[in-house]
Design an enzyme around this catalytic site. Structure first.
Site, mmCIF file in Angstrom:
data_model
loop_
_atom_site.group_PDB
_atom_site.id
_atom_site.type_symbol
_atom_site.label_atom_id
_atom_site.label_comp_id
_atom_site.label_asym_id
_atom_site.label_seq_id
_atom_site.Cartn_x
_atom_site.Cartn_y
_atom_site.Cartn_z
ATOM 1 N N GLY A 55 0.828 -1.197 0.000
ATOM 2 C CA GLY A 55 0.000 0.000 0.000
ATOM 3 C C GLY A 55 0.864 1.248 0.000
ATOM 4 N N CYS A 56 2.173 1.060 0.113
ATOM 5 C CA CYS A 56 3.092 2.195 0.039
ATOM 6 C C CYS A 56 3.660 2.251 -1.378
ATOM 7 C CB CYS A 56 4.251 2.020 1.011
ATOM 8 S SG CYS A 56 3.739 2.027 2.730
ATOM 9 N N GLN A 57 3.780 3.461 -1.888
ATOM 10 C CA GLN A 57 4.390 3.648 -3.202
ATOM 11 C C GLN A 57 5.872 3.295 -3.127
ATOM 12 O OE1 GLN A 57 4.315 7.718 -4.434
ATOM 13 N NE2 GLN A 57 4.856 7.270 -6.540
#
Length: 142
Positions: A55-57
């Protein structure tokens, strides 16, 4: 001198006060980057899929240790600003009882204006990191 670490609530107030010193967001981002540089070295062998925060870039890894009485977290990112966010999250949540971790809302995100100044992908990443951290605490309580 009292060397006990402040409560999660106090840590959030301290963070809000620190960020209030800076007049603008370019200074605040620089402070975040500086905080990220002070994170303890993260063991390469812990950069595994199991510890990755999805969910983190950017790439983020989060490793829990300890038990319900006192949980510790180690984390790192390949992004300078995200590393700074990690430093703030660890200040609020690491080294605390699992019950306190689960009960503590990340008010500092609002109080220092991060919510407004992070890109949507970074905001999502921060939310994902907090969810994973609280998930580990909930597991420890179970």
């Amino acid at each position: 001198m009292n060397t006990a670490s402040p409560s999660a609530e106090q840590a959030q107030q301290d963070i809000a006060e620190e960020f209030a010193f800076f007049g603008d967001w370019s200074e605040r981002y620089q402070y975040l980057i500086d905080l990220g540089r002070q994170l303890p070295p993260f063991p390469e062998e812990c950069k595994t899929e199991e510890h990755r925060v999805h969910g983190c870039q950017s790439m983020v890894w989060l490793v829990p240790s300890g038990d319900a009485a006192k949980m510790h977290f180690a984390a790192t990112s390949d992004s300078a600003i995200v590393s700074g966010l990690i430093a703030l999250v660890l200040r609020v949540y690491s080294g605390r009882p699992a019950a306190e971790i689960v009960a503590t809302e990340p008010e500092f995100v609002q109080s220092i204006g991060l919510a407004k100044h992070l890109s949507p992908t970074r905001s999502n990443g921060l939310a994902a990191m907090l969810a994973k951290l609280k998930g580990y605490a909930a597991q420890a309580l179970a």
